[in-house]
Design an enzyme around this catalytic site. Structure first.
Site, PDB file in Angstrom:
ATOM      1  N   ALA A 205     107.341  15.664  57.328  1.00 31.88           N
ATOM      2  CA  ALA A 205     107.727  14.324  57.739  1.00 31.88           C
ATOM      3  C   ALA A 205     108.962  13.871  56.959  1.00 31.88           C
ATOM      4  O   ALA A 205     109.051  14.044  55.750  1.00 31.88           O
ATOM      5  CB  ALA A 205     106.570  13.356  57.502  1.00 31.88           C
TER       6      ALA A 205
ATOM      7  N   SER B 246     111.805  15.073  56.684  1.00 31.60           N
ATOM      8  CA  SER B 246     112.524  16.146  55.984  1.00 31.60           C
ATOM      9  C   SER B 246     113.952  16.284  56.461  1.00 31.60           C
ATOM     10  O   SER B 246     114.774  16.931  55.807  1.00 31.60           O
ATOM     11  CB  SER B 246     111.790  17.480  56.175  1.00 31.60           C
ATOM     12  OG  SER B 246     111.774  17.831  57.558  1.00 31.60           O
TER      13      SER B 246
ATOM     14  N   LYS C 240     114.471  17.359  59.774  1.00 36.61           N
ATOM     15  CA  LYS C 240     114.433  18.447  60.754  1.00 36.61           C
ATOM     16  C   LYS C 240     115.035  18.030  62.095  1.00 36.61           C
ATOM     17  O   LYS C 240     115.725  18.830  62.748  1.00 36.61           O
ATOM     18  CB  LYS C 240     113.000  18.954  60.941  1.00 36.61           C
ATOM     19  CG  LYS C 240     111.986  17.921  61.405  1.00 36.61           C
ATOM     20  CD  LYS C 240     110.581  18.502  61.428  1.00 36.61           C
ATOM     21  CE  LYS C 240     109.560  17.489  61.949  1.00 36.61           C
ATOM     22  NZ  LYS C 240     109.477  16.278  61.070  1.00 36.61           N
TER      23      LYS C 240
ATOM     24  N   HIS D  44     116.317   7.629  67.039  1.00 36.33           N
ATOM     25  CA  HIS D  44     116.640   8.965  67.541  1.00 36.33           C
ATOM     26  C   HIS D  44     117.628   8.876  68.699  1.00 36.33           C
ATOM     27  O   HIS D  44     118.587   9.646  68.775  1.00 36.33           O
ATOM     28  CB  HIS D  44     115.360   9.677  68.003  1.00 36.33           C
ATOM     29  CG  HIS D  44     114.599  10.329  66.896  1.00 36.33           C
ATOM     30  ND1 HIS D  44     114.483  11.684  66.775  1.00 36.33           N
ATOM     31  CD2 HIS D  44     113.914   9.800  65.846  1.00 36.33           C
ATOM     32  CE1 HIS D  44     113.759  11.979  65.702  1.00 36.33           C
ATOM     33  NE2 HIS D  44     113.395  10.844  65.128  1.00 36.33           N
TER      34      HIS D  44
ATOM     35  N   GLU E  55     111.750  12.393  79.075  1.00 37.55           N
ATOM     36  CA  GLU E  55     110.508  12.164  78.342  1.00 37.55           C
ATOM     37  C   GLU E  55     109.380  12.848  79.107  1.00 37.55           C
ATOM     38  O   GLU E  55     108.922  12.348  80.136  1.00 37.55           O
ATOM     39  CB  GLU E  55     110.252  10.666  78.192  1.00 37.55           C
ATOM     40  CG  GLU E  55     111.276   9.973  77.308  1.00 37.55           C
ATOM     41  CD  GLU E  55     110.930   8.517  77.051  1.00 37.55           C
ATOM     42  OE1 GLU E  55     109.961   8.020  77.658  1.00 37.55           O
ATOM     43  OE2 GLU E  55     111.638   7.877  76.241  1.00 37.55           O
TER      44      GLU E  55
END
Length: 438
Positions: A258, A260, A262, A298, A310
């Protein structure tokens, strides 16, 4: 066409003077880079650093044959005191000559003030002046006598401009070699790819590097993901004679805990692609403003040229994809799969029905991942290093996610683990990058 990269850094070089950042302190020996200066066929210079003669001597290529210099920025930005003694015939720049430069009659070089749209001939080469993307700067297209095409883009502190990008792609065909600041603005490379000016056969060389660029092997790894490379100062590039650039990874899995980094790493890997489908598997959650804020962050980070889907129907999407995909993330996809099969229920899992259904979906996803015809980057959580979940359902999800990650990793060309924002390579393609020796 033969290029000698006498300098590949920004105007201040790399490391920068007296800078104590981690990037500059770690930049020693062969990694040191001087301000951008490119020697073309021994007779033409594109930009110059403060000591081009010394840089050329270190590379073993004296400047005695140089007769022309093309500057991408104002003359005042470059220390040109060495010019009158260098025997130059002409200097081209998007500015008036500096007051201290001798006139041609007094032994100084001729001066050509250029602007976007100008064309002229230099020693059998056709030069086209293009917008530089930044006020006061220009880019250059050089077409050799053999038809090879080179694009040189100046450094910029401004976002890419659409008009400049369109100007770079006019003229037909693709460039054989492109030199630009890929690290700061991979979107520029995406623009060139979108319009066919850069193809898989184009040699993309990163220049104007600085301490804002990632140091060490991280620089080369990131550039490789964009289909570009960095040549050390003094490196020789023979356009058309060197082997084709190394292929970019086709399937990449990015793992991490979490927060991180990524997701940012996954997005960065496709930043030089002109058209990406971002597949968001998290969906929306009614009455959860914190989740909505995460989704918005995001979304705002993605380039405007990307589109979003989605969905959790990944298998069909991978099979039908015709443009690069970014899937964020596989752990939320697995959550949806376990929801669909009632796999959270201990009895449903124990009798084997839910377990078999979940693992069948994982196997189908892995097969589609392996067969996908476009570049695809997937994000997933690495949960095996954390606290053991307190419930059977939590431990079940942890175990199945570990199996999913291992399965997808086995079908990936490249696997990264992101820790504290740093990407560690767990698997990568064999390197075929062309790092020319000085």
């Amino acid at each position: 066409m033969e290029l000698t990269l006498l300098g590949t850094a920004g105007p201040k070089g790399w490391p920068q003077p007296f800078c104590t950042c981690a990037s500059c302190l770690g930049c020693t020996g062969p990694a040191v880079r001087g301000p951008a200066c490119v020697l073309l066929d021994g007779t033409l210079l594109l930009d110059c650093g403060p000591e081009p003669a010394h840089a050329a001597a270190r590379a073993g290529y004296p400047l005695t044959g140089v007769r022309r210099l093309l500057l991408s920025g104002p003359a005042e930005a470059a220390p040109l005191a060495w010019l009158p003694a260098a025997g130059l015939d002409e200097v081209a720049a998007p500015s008036a000559p500096p007051a201290w430069l001798p006139a041609p009659a007094a032994g100084g070089p001729g001066w050509r003030r250029v602007a976007a749209g100008d064309t002229f001939e230099v020693d059998g080469r056709r030069i086209r002046v293009l917008p530089g993307g930044t006020p006061g700067r220009v880019a250059y297209e050089v077409i050799g006598a053999d038809g090879t095409r080179l694009l040189y883009v100046p450094p910029s502190t401004l976002p890419p401009e659409a008009e400049a990008g369109r100007a770079w792609t006019r003229g037909g065909g693709h460039y054989d070699v492109v030199l630009l600041d890929v690290v700061s603005w991979p979107e520029r490379l995406a623009t060139l790819r979108r319009d066919g000016a850069v193809t898989e056969d184009t040699d993309v060389l990163a220049i104007h590097l600085s301490h804002e660029s990632p140091p060490g092997e991280e620089l080369h790894r990131r550039l490789a993901a964009w289909g570009a490379r960095a040549v050390p100062d003094g490196g020789l590039v023979r356009v058309g004679a060197d082997p084709s650039p190394a292929p970019r990874p086709h399937r990449t899995l990015v793992l991490g805990g979490a927060r991180s980094g990524k997701s940012a790493e996954a997005e960065r890997r496709l930043a030089a692609c002109p058209d990406v489908l971002y597949v968001a598997t998290g969906g929306t959650r009614e009455g959860d403003p914190e989740w909505a804020e995460r989704v918005a962050l995001h979304r705002d980070r993605r380039p405007d040229t990307w589109s979003t889907a989605e969905t959790v129907e990944l298998t069909g999407l991978l099979a039908e994809a015709r443009r690069p995909l970014l899937v964020d993330c596989l752990s939320l996809w697995l959550t949806a799969v376990m929801d669909a099969h009632g796999a959270w229920d201990d009895d449903a899992w124990a009798d084997g029905g839910a377990r078999e259904a979940v693992r069948a979906d994982v196997a189908a996803l892995a097969a589609a991942w392996r067969a996908c015809r476009v570049p695809v980057v997937g994000v997933s959580n690495e949960v095996g290093s954390g606290v053991v979940p307190a419930t059977p359902a939590g431990r079940r999800f942890r175990d199945e996610l570990g199996r999913l990650n291992a399965t997808i990793a086995a079908e990936s060309d490249e696997v990264l683990l992101v820790v504290a924002g740093q990407a560690l390579t767990l698997r990568s393609l064999p390197s075929r990058a062309k790092h020319a020796a000085p």
